[in-house]
Design a protein around this motif. Structure first.
Motif: not given
Lengths: 409, 409
Positions: A65-68
């Motif tokens: 995931q991009s955010e993590s």
């Protein structure tokens, strides 16, 4: 024309495990009906605990995931793991090791093999004998071991550990600069009590040597008064580096995570005689030639330090130690003398009078289809002993014990 | 008293990124309302592709079950990954690299940093200038770089790559034993066409040198006639080692997996003048000081080679290259000259006449809150240039372009 590092040419072939494999293969071919069980391999068999598996699944998802998502991590390891190590492995013993002293890596073999780079090319090296071969070979590659004479390196200081000195190495005649100690010991399974380790720390302080302390089997210590960390000895933080691993503690041999402790207080002589900090040197080495341990793996290692993780890895360690106790008794019942196996997953067996370690290996294999490791493969003082390991499953161990009982030792 | 490796004391502090961080922090403090965007970091931002994530979840589960648990893996890497690499990266180009030539590791930085150990202590090293610092520092630690004069190492051969020679290094006056080439290049983003690389292979064959070819950015090659592998040049398998990585190909900077190709045919002079095989030496080095890359990570890397994996990583690479094209154009629109950015995610920008690379860094930061990397940090011939990277997200890149347009260059 470009020339090779001349020291590599001096190193004899590493034939121990290849020779074992060859003999086992020949035995299998001659005895196709017999199932060989190995008590020779130093590798774990239990799967990773569910706590670690869950943490790694979570970390894998984060990477998707991009955010993590995480790119390059710190070469020294993530703070979450360095801090968990301090909190659980050092602070409870009132040891003043800090997160800055901890360097996470992908394995103790790498750490132990690479650490010698920080010392002068002509530093004098002492190793216990028998010995884990990486200490010797990595120094041989750097030219510190001298020449191979067929049985020994002529510039190494060997510290014999045998029945005669109760496996407690004596101080050598010649003064070493670097001293490799591994306790609980591989291959002998023996330990140093706090006083004996304290004497070595005092010796290192007196002669100005550094102790490289391999503590990969710390989790297997069961008796009191056996140090889990060399830093339990006051003053050790000024002369000792400690190597720890999740390989045997938590079954990470194929997952890969370990750490080195290089205390801030540890200083050696720089080129001009003024002190230099080993911690700064190791940091520089790692920042130049290493790029951090996998994020996913570090999250797995962190999970070992949860309450649940601690409980589950203890159970696994205890199950291996239950194997060790049974194997010890089984061998003793044959009238053979054993060492180790109480604070380590290794049992060091004295071969019957006059029988060489390879001879005993052959006898065990031909009579019982069990595999051990001949002690001679670990150094000259390993002759007359074999190593048995307790890392099998309970079922394998039971079967091995039945066969052992039938051995005409 | 034990003494340190004297070469460590010669190495100047690595202040480039620390100095950048310091200046950026000061800018942020003075301009709390402005959001800083970095075009300076060589790290990826896209998450791992779903194919890799699924493969790693499966591998994690395997590690949690007795039947499928894996302990120590081969130091050289698992056959499934070595064979996938041959099948996808070499066989389709009709290159005769075999699985035995491939050594899996936890990163190219480690491989590139460690490989110099195989050569004689007095081997003469040539590096392109500007240069990825690991080549230089790892040789400096081994004593091959000589002394630091404040701007250069006095025993290294520098091969300047600037606008003047179209970033194609000339053969040096002094004959090197080891030649580091990195193409597509970090930091300049420039490439060598097949003829230019072929000339270097021919040169190495003539003078008896080994080329250490860093091909970490191979996946970014878009133009024809630009080699993806040095082995596309006939005869290179006798003089070249190739380093490849999944870091930039598939976003593995925090996951950690790479490989080295050491062809069987590659021989150098041993201590007695007779040839020795570099493959056997590297195998020995890795078997002694490395214990294999994490099984979970190797399964992740294998998934990159599936049809779906290939398609998805190409998309990510293409998205970075779309950023690169926009950044190039944006910089060119300012009237500045650019290099690279066509077959590599790096754009090398000529600073305005008379402006040093740190001066341009300061101007860019103060006017636009954008961060670049001053070329002087990569070596003497990097002065007068800065590096921009294309690894940001599309949104970041769009915003960066808007700000760039407003720069008074």
């Amino acid at each position: 024309m470009v020339r090779s590092n001349e020291n590599y040419a001096k190193i004899p072939g590493n034939y121990l495990f290849a020779e074992i494999a060859r003999k086992v293969a020949a035995h299998k071919e001659a005895n196709p009906d017999k199932k060989v069980i190995s008590l020779g391999i130093g590798d774990v068999t239990h799967p990773l605990i569910p706590t670690v598996i869950a943490a790694m699944h979570k970390a894998v998802d984060e990477m998707g995931q991009s955010e993590s998502f995480r790119g390059y991590g710190p070469e020294q390891g993530y703070a979450f793991l360095r801090e968990a190590i301090v909190r659980h492995d050092y602070a409870p013993r009132n040891l003043s090791i800090t997160a800055e002293d901890i360097f996470i890596s992908d394995g103790s073999k790498c750490d132990v093999g690479n650490f010698q780079e920080l010392f002068a090319a002509d530093a004098k090296v002492a190793v216990t004998d028998p010995v884990y071969p990486v200490y010797v070979d990595s120094n041989a590659m750097a030219g510190r071991a001298g020449n191979w004479t067929g049985s020994k390196w002529d510039n190494l200081i060997y510290l014999p550990c045998t029945k005669d000195n109760a496996f407690v190495p004596d101080f050598p005649k010649e003064t070493p600069d670097i001293i490799y100690l591994c306790y609980p010991n591989n291959p002998t399974g023996t330990v140093l009590c706090k006083d004996a380790l304290g004497a070595w720390v005092e010796y290192a302080r007196k002669v100005g040597a550094v102790i490289l302390f391999d503590s990969a089997y710390e989790a297997y210590v069961t008796e009191e008064n056996i140090p889990h960390s060399i830093y339990e000895v006051p003053g050790a933080e000024e002369v000792a580096v400690e190597f720890r691993s999740f390989s045997k503690t938590a079954g990470f041999t194929g997952t890969r995570c370990a750490y080195v402790v290089v205390p801030k207080a540890l200083r050696i002589a720089g080129p001009d005689g003024n002190p230099v900090f080993l911690q700064a040197m190791w940091n520089r080495r790692q920042a130049t030639k290493f790029n951090g341990c996998s994020y996913i793996v570090q999250r797995g290692a962190e999970a070992i330090y949860t309450l649940e993780g601690q409980e589950l890895v203890s159970k696994v360690v205890n199950s291996y130690m239950a194997n060790a106790a049974k194997i010890r008794k089984g061998v003793q019942d044959l009238g053979l003398e054993t060492f180790g196996g109480v604070n380590a997953p290794y049992i060091w067996v004295r071969t019957p009078e006059g029988l060489g370690s390879w001879d005993f290996f052959e006898r065990l294999l031909s009579q019982t289809s069990l595999v051990c490791t001949p002690g001679a493969g670990f150094g000259p003082s390993g002759e007359g002993y074999v190593r048995l390991t307790a890392f099998g499953t309970a079922t394998q161990t039971e079967e091995a014990l039945k066969r052992l009982a039938a051995l005409d030792a």
